[in-house]
Each structure stands twice: as structure tokens, then as C-alpha cells.
Write a protein that holds these residues in place. Structure first.
Motif, short mmCIF file in Angstrom:
data_model
loop_
_atom_site.label_atom_id
_atom_site.label_comp_id
_atom_site.label_asym_id
_atom_site.label_seq_id
_atom_site.Cartn_x
_atom_site.Cartn_y
_atom_site.Cartn_z
N GLN A 29 0.83 -1.21 0.00
CA GLN A 29 0.00 0.00 0.00
C GLN A 29 0.87 1.26 0.00
N GLU A 30 1.98 1.23 0.71
CA GLU A 30 2.91 2.37 0.70
C GLU A 30 3.47 2.62 -0.69
N ILE A 31 3.80 1.55 -1.38
CA ILE A 31 4.32 1.67 -2.75
C ILE A 31 3.25 2.27 -3.67
N ILE A 32 2.02 1.83 -3.50
CA ILE A 32 0.91 2.37 -4.31
C ILE A 32 0.72 3.85 -4.02
N HIS A 89 -0.88 5.36 -19.66
CA HIS A 89 0.09 4.42 -19.07
C HIS A 89 0.10 4.55 -17.54
N GLU A 90 0.10 5.77 -17.04
CA GLU A 90 0.12 6.00 -15.60
C GLU A 90 -1.15 5.45 -14.94
N LYS A 91 -2.28 5.68 -15.58
CA LYS A 91 -3.55 5.15 -15.06
C LYS A 91 -3.51 3.63 -15.01
N ASN A 92 -2.99 3.02 -16.07
CA ASN A 92 -2.92 1.56 -16.12
C ASN A 92 -1.99 1.01 -15.05
N VAL A 93 -0.86 1.67 -14.83
CA VAL A 93 0.09 1.20 -13.83
C VAL A 93 -0.55 1.22 -12.44
N VAL A 94 -1.18 2.32 -12.08
CA VAL A 94 -1.79 2.43 -10.76
C VAL A 94 -2.96 1.46 -10.62
N HIS A 95 -3.77 1.37 -11.67
CA HIS A 95 -4.91 0.44 -11.63
C HIS A 95 -4.42 -1.00 -11.45
N ASP A 96 -3.38 -1.39 -12.18
CA ASP A 96 -2.85 -2.74 -12.07
C ASP A 96 -2.31 -3.02 -10.67
N LYS A 97 -1.66 -2.04 -10.07
CA LYS A 97 -1.14 -2.21 -8.71
C LYS A 97 -2.30 -2.40 -7.72
N LEU A 98 -3.36 -1.64 -7.89
CA LEU A 98 -4.52 -1.77 -7.00
C LEU A 98 -5.20 -3.12 -7.17
N VAL A 99 -5.33 -3.58 -8.40
CA VAL A 99 -5.96 -4.88 -8.66
C VAL A 99 -5.10 -6.00 -8.08
N ARG A 100 -3.79 -5.92 -8.26
CA ARG A 100 -2.87 -6.93 -7.73
C ARG A 100 -2.95 -6.98 -6.21
N ALA A 101 -3.03 -5.82 -5.57
CA ALA A 101 -3.14 -5.77 -4.12
C ALA A 101 -4.45 -6.38 -3.65
N GLU A 102 -5.52 -6.10 -4.37
CA GLU A 102 -6.83 -6.66 -4.02
C GLU A 102 -6.83 -8.19 -4.12
N LYS A 103 -6.22 -8.72 -5.18
CA LYS A 103 -6.13 -10.18 -5.34
C LYS A 103 -5.29 -10.81 -4.24
N ARG A 104 -4.18 -10.16 -3.91
CA ARG A 104 -3.30 -10.68 -2.87
C ARG A 104 -4.03 -10.69 -1.52
N LEU A 105 -4.77 -9.64 -1.21
CA LEU A 105 -5.52 -9.59 0.04
C LEU A 105 -6.56 -10.70 0.08
N ARG A 106 -7.27 -10.89 -1.02
CA ARG A 106 -8.28 -11.94 -1.08
C ARG A 106 -7.66 -13.32 -0.86
N ARG A 107 -6.48 -13.53 -1.46
CA ARG A 107 -5.79 -14.81 -1.33
C ARG A 107 -5.33 -15.02 0.12
N TYR A 108 -4.77 -13.99 0.73
CA TYR A 108 -4.30 -14.10 2.11
C TYR A 108 -5.46 -14.34 3.07
N LYS A 109 -6.59 -13.74 2.82
CA LYS A 109 -7.73 -13.90 3.73
C LYS A 109 -8.30 -15.31 3.68
N THR A 110 -8.13 -16.00 2.58
CA THR A 110 -8.74 -17.33 2.43
C THR A 110 -7.71 -18.44 2.27
N ASN A 111 -6.45 -18.21 2.64
CA ASN A 111 -5.43 -19.20 2.36
C ASN A 111 -5.50 -20.47 3.21
N GLU A 112 -6.23 -20.44 4.32
CA GLU A 112 -6.33 -21.64 5.14
C GLU A 112 -7.69 -22.33 5.00
N GLU A 113 -8.56 -21.77 4.19
CA GLU A 113 -9.89 -22.37 4.05
C GLU A 113 -9.87 -23.50 3.04
#
Length: 101
Positions: free
Chosen positions: A56-59, A75-99
Motif C-alpha cells: 500500500q505504501e508503494i501504491i 500508461h500511468e492510469k494503467n500502472v496504478v490500476h494494475d497495482k490496485l488490482v494486484r493488491a486486491e487479489k493478494r488480500l483476497r488470497r491471504y484472507k482465504t489461504n487456510e480455508e
């Protein structure tokens, strides 16, 4: 008539450029609150929390860097959007990694 139409179009373009930065900031803040809530409720570990918060600090730094000139290129919009999407996916994966499904 043409002059007022041109001014209206120009005002719309200016607002749309500034709106993207605000959208990105709002989405980033929402993600940060979600991460803190997930950590507080025990859905993610301390290590995962720190990884996500570092991301989140990097974003935030990227948004500030691209906002300095008040012009957002596609290009700048795409870079920031991709970072936000990647962070969202990582959070979702971490929240459900033991289920187990």
C-alpha cells in the motif's frame, strides 16, 4: 455557442483528469482500511499484514509521483490500476489461504 461548448468540454476534461487521481486515492484508502480490519479480526497473519501494508505504501508513492504534474497519461492510469488490482487479489488470497472448499 461554440465558445461555451468548448469551455464546457475543456472543463469536463480537466475534471476527468483530476477525478482519476481521487478515485485511485479513495480505492487505496479503502484497501488499507480493509487490510487493517482483516488483521484486527485475525483473518491475516502479522507477516501478511506487513507485506500488504508495504504494498500500500508503494501504491501511495506511485499515486503521488504521477499526480505531481496533474496530468494522468493512459500508461500511468494503467500502472496504478494494475497495482490496485494486484493488491486486491493478494488480500483476497491471504484472507482465504487456510480455508478448504
Amino acid at each position: 455557442m461554440k465558445k461555451s461548448y468548448l469551455l464546457l468540454l475543456l472543463a469536463g476534461m480537466v475534471l476527468s483528469f483530476n477525478g482519476h487521481a481521487q478515485n485511485f486515492k479513495a480505492k487505496q484508502k479503502t484497501q488499507e482500511r480493509t487490510i487493517k480490519a482483516a488483521y484486527k479480526s485475525g483473518k491475516i497473519t502479522e507477516r501478511e499484514y506487513h507485506k500488504l501494508m508495504n504494498e500500500q505504501e508503494i501504491i501511495k508513492e506511485t499515486i503521488v509521483k504521477y499526480s505531481k504534474d496533474n496530468v494522468w497519461t493512459p500508461h500511468e492510469k494503467n500502472v496504478v490500476h494494475d497495482k490496485l488490482v494486484r493488491a486486491e487479489k493478494r488480500l483476497r488470497r491471504y484472507k482465504t489461504n487456510e480455508e478448504i472448499y
